[in-house]
Design a protein around this motif. Structure first.
Motif, PDB file in Angstrom:
ATOM      1  N   VAL A  83       0.805  -1.218   0.000  1.00  0.00           N
ATOM      2  CA  VAL A  83       0.000   0.000   0.000  1.00  0.00           C
ATOM      3  C   VAL A  83       0.837   1.267   0.000  1.00  0.00           C
ATOM      4  CG1 VAL A  83      -1.946  -1.176   1.120  1.00  0.00           C
ATOM      5  CG2 VAL A  83      -0.228  -0.013   2.526  1.00  0.00           C
ATOM      6  N   SER A  84       2.141   1.151  -0.128  1.00  0.00           N
ATOM      7  CA  SER A  84       3.002   2.336  -0.067  1.00  0.00           C
ATOM      8  C   SER A  84       3.219   2.942  -1.451  1.00  0.00           C
ATOM      9  CB  SER A  84       4.358   1.986   0.558  1.00  0.00           C
ATOM     10  OG  SER A  84       5.241   1.457  -0.400  1.00  0.00           O
ATOM     11  N   ALA A  85       3.842   4.110  -1.460  1.00  0.00           N
ATOM     12  CA  ALA A  85       4.184   4.786  -2.711  1.00  0.00           C
ATOM     13  C   ALA A  85       5.273   4.023  -3.463  1.00  0.00           C
ATOM     14  CB  ALA A  85       4.643   6.213  -2.420  1.00  0.00           C
ATOM     15  N   GLU A  86       5.914   3.073  -2.796  1.00  0.00           N
ATOM     16  CA  GLU A  86       6.986   2.287  -3.413  1.00  0.00           C
ATOM     17  C   GLU A  86       6.482   0.952  -3.970  1.00  0.00           C
ATOM     18  OE1 GLU A  86      10.909   2.576  -1.311  1.00  0.00           O
ATOM     19  OE2 GLU A  86       9.604   3.355   0.278  1.00  0.00           O
ATOM     20  N   VAL A  95       7.320  -4.542  -6.300  1.00  0.00           N
ATOM     21  CA  VAL A  95       6.971  -5.598  -7.263  1.00  0.00           C
ATOM     22  C   VAL A  95       8.221  -6.041  -8.021  1.00  0.00           C
ATOM     23  CG1 VAL A  95       5.659  -6.129  -9.358  1.00  0.00           C
ATOM     24  CG2 VAL A  95       4.552  -4.915  -7.471  1.00  0.00           C
ATOM     25  N   LYS A  96       9.047  -5.084  -8.434  1.00  0.00           N
ATOM     26  CA  LYS A  96      10.292  -5.432  -9.147  1.00  0.00           C
ATOM     27  C   LYS A  96      11.218  -6.245  -8.245  1.00  0.00           C
ATOM     28  CE  LYS A  96      10.247  -1.511 -12.289  1.00  0.00           C
ATOM     29  NZ  LYS A  96      10.870  -0.240 -12.682  1.00  0.00           N
ATOM     30  N   SER A  97      11.388  -5.809  -7.001  1.00  0.00           N
ATOM     31  CA  SER A  97      12.257  -6.518  -6.055  1.00  0.00           C
ATOM     32  C   SER A  97      11.744  -7.925  -5.788  1.00  0.00           C
ATOM     33  CB  SER A  97      12.336  -5.758  -4.722  1.00  0.00           C
ATOM     34  OG  SER A  97      12.851  -4.473  -4.892  1.00  0.00           O
ATOM     35  N   GLY A  98      10.458  -8.031  -5.492  1.00  0.00           N
ATOM     36  CA  GLY A  98       9.862  -9.334  -5.202  1.00  0.00           C
ATOM     37  C   GLY A  98       9.938 -10.285  -6.371  1.00  0.00           C
ATOM     38  N   GLN A 105      15.499 -26.275  -4.787  1.00  0.00           N
ATOM     39  CA  GLN A 105      15.407 -26.275  -3.330  1.00  0.00           C
ATOM     40  C   GLN A 105      14.135 -25.630  -2.794  1.00  0.00           C
ATOM     41  OE1 GLN A 105      18.862 -24.795  -1.262  1.00  0.00           O
ATOM     42  NE2 GLN A 105      20.203 -25.349  -2.962  1.00  0.00           N
ATOM     43  N   PHE A 106      13.533 -24.733  -3.595  1.00  0.00           N
ATOM     44  CA  PHE A 106      12.411 -23.945  -3.100  1.00  0.00           C
ATOM     45  C   PHE A 106      11.206 -24.024  -4.020  1.00  0.00           C
ATOM     46  CE2 PHE A 106      16.351 -21.901  -1.714  1.00  0.00           C
ATOM     47  CZ  PHE A 106      16.196 -21.993  -0.341  1.00  0.00           C
ATOM     48  N   ASP A 107      10.032 -24.170  -3.409  1.00  0.00           N
ATOM     49  CA  ASP A 107       8.763 -24.082  -4.119  1.00  0.00           C
ATOM     50  C   ASP A 107       8.242 -22.683  -3.811  1.00  0.00           C
ATOM     51  OD1 ASP A 107       6.347 -24.473  -5.356  1.00  0.00           O
ATOM     52  OD2 ASP A 107       5.568 -25.856  -3.837  1.00  0.00           O
ATOM     53  N   VAL A 108       8.339 -21.783  -4.779  1.00  0.00           N
ATOM     54  CA  VAL A 108       8.077 -20.360  -4.564  1.00  0.00           C
ATOM     55  C   VAL A 108       6.674 -19.973  -5.026  1.00  0.00           C
ATOM     56  CG1 VAL A 108       8.857 -18.012  -5.094  1.00  0.00           C
ATOM     57  CG2 VAL A 108      10.537 -19.861  -4.869  1.00  0.00           C
ATOM     58  N   THR A 109       5.980 -19.238  -4.180  1.00  0.00           N
ATOM     59  CA  THR A 109       4.687 -18.663  -4.520  1.00  0.00           C
ATOM     60  C   THR A 109       4.785 -17.153  -4.358  1.00  0.00           C
ATOM     61  OG1 THR A 109       3.482 -20.598  -3.726  1.00  0.00           O
ATOM     62  CG2 THR A 109       2.228 -18.554  -3.932  1.00  0.00           C
ATOM     63  N   SER A 110       4.594 -16.422  -5.447  1.00  0.00           N
ATOM     64  CA  SER A 110       4.564 -14.961  -5.379  1.00  0.00           C
ATOM     65  C   SER A 110       3.179 -14.521  -4.940  1.00  0.00           C
ATOM     66  CB  SER A 110       4.876 -14.357  -6.749  1.00  0.00           C
ATOM     67  OG  SER A 110       6.183 -14.703  -7.155  1.00  0.00           O
ATOM     68  N   ILE A 111       3.133 -13.581  -3.998  1.00  0.00           N
ATOM     69  CA  ILE A 111       1.854 -13.043  -3.535  1.00  0.00           C
ATOM     70  C   ILE A 111       1.914 -11.527  -3.661  1.00  0.00           C
ATOM     71  CG2 ILE A 111       0.240 -12.799  -1.617  1.00  0.00           C
ATOM     72  CD1 ILE A 111       1.248 -15.490  -0.553  1.00  0.00           C
ATOM     73  N   LEU A 112       1.052 -10.999  -4.516  1.00  0.00           N
ATOM     74  CA  LEU A 112       0.964  -9.558  -4.724  1.00  0.00           C
ATOM     75  C   LEU A 112      -0.008  -8.972  -3.715  1.00  0.00           C
ATOM     76  CD1 LEU A 112       1.622  -7.085  -6.558  1.00  0.00           C
ATOM     77  CD2 LEU A 112      -0.449  -7.669  -7.826  1.00  0.00           C
ATOM     78  N   VAL A 113       0.477  -8.015  -2.921  1.00  0.00           N
ATOM     79  CA  VAL A 113      -0.415  -7.262  -2.043  1.00  0.00           C
ATOM     80  C   VAL A 113      -0.803  -6.024  -2.853  1.00  0.00           C
ATOM     81  CG1 VAL A 113      -0.698  -6.070   0.146  1.00  0.00           C
ATOM     82  CG2 VAL A 113       0.740  -8.128   0.024  1.00  0.00           C
ATOM     83  N   GLN A 114      -2.060  -5.989  -3.264  1.00  0.00           N
ATOM     84  CA  GLN A 114      -2.532  -4.900  -4.113  1.00  0.00           C
ATOM     85  C   GLN A 114      -2.593  -3.586  -3.340  1.00  0.00           C
ATOM     86  OE1 GLN A 114      -6.311  -6.375  -5.549  1.00  0.00           O
ATOM     87  NE2 GLN A 114      -5.322  -7.738  -7.010  1.00  0.00           N
ATOM     88  N   LEU A 155       8.013  -6.101   0.742  1.00  0.00           N
ATOM     89  CA  LEU A 155       7.131  -4.940   0.859  1.00  0.00           C
ATOM     90  C   LEU A 155       7.915  -3.761   1.431  1.00  0.00           C
ATOM     91  CD1 LEU A 155       4.086  -6.722   2.545  1.00  0.00           C
ATOM     92  CD2 LEU A 155       4.274  -6.036   0.139  1.00  0.00           C
ATOM     93  N   HIS A 156       7.535  -2.564   1.031  1.00  0.00           N
ATOM     94  CA  HIS A 156       8.136  -1.337   1.560  1.00  0.00           C
ATOM     95  C   HIS A 156       7.065  -0.543   2.293  1.00  0.00           C
ATOM     96  CE1 HIS A 156      11.800  -1.989  -0.727  1.00  0.00           C
ATOM     97  NE2 HIS A 156      11.061  -2.239  -1.796  1.00  0.00           N
TER      98      HIS A 156
END
Length: 127
Positions: free
Chosen positions: A40-43, A48-51, A62-71, A105-106
């Motif tokens: 929810v920040s201005a960043e 999103v780019k970092s994540g 080694q990892f089963d990755v799930t991306s979760i976008l906080v809108q 998140l920032h």
């Protein structure tokens, strides 16, 4: 839901700790990692780019990755899934037995301790 001594998790980012979440099989199974991004920040955009970079560069062997976008609205959306309110996102993390969360998140939620507190209550380690 507690933590016990278990297998090593390092995420390849210099952070390492040992844990095993109850109900999660140890040994050769891939570690289930959720990468939280957006927020929810201005960043929002840089988060999103970092994540995305983190999710794309975790070792898939080694990892089963799930991306979760906080809108920006605060809704959480797992990649390929529908947006959901926080209480449903909590159930999602538990149902999918996430063993670790990478917080990309920032600002509010990411840098003020709110998400960390939530994960502490759920017994899910985070970096």
């Amino acid at each position: 839901m507690g933590l016990a001594v278990g297998h090593m998790v390092s995420l390849g980012l210099g952070a390492g700790f040992r844990f095993q979440r109850e109900g999660v099989a140890p040994a050769m199974a891939k570690t289930r990692v959720a990468v939280l991004m957006g927020g929810v920040s201005a960043e929002y955009d840089i988060s999103v780019k970092s994540g995305t970079l983190v999710a794309e560069n975790l070792d898939a062997s080694q990892f089963d990755v799930t991306s979760i976008l906080v809108q920006k609205s605060g809704m959480w959306q797992p990649k390929g899934g529908p947006p959901m309110k926080l209480h449903n996102a909590v159930a999602y993390l538990d149902t999918h037995k996430m063993e670790c969360v990478f917080i990309a998140l920032h600002g509010p939620y990411g840098e003020d301790g709110r998400v960390q507190g939530l994960l502490d209550l759920l017994g899910i380690p985070y970096v």
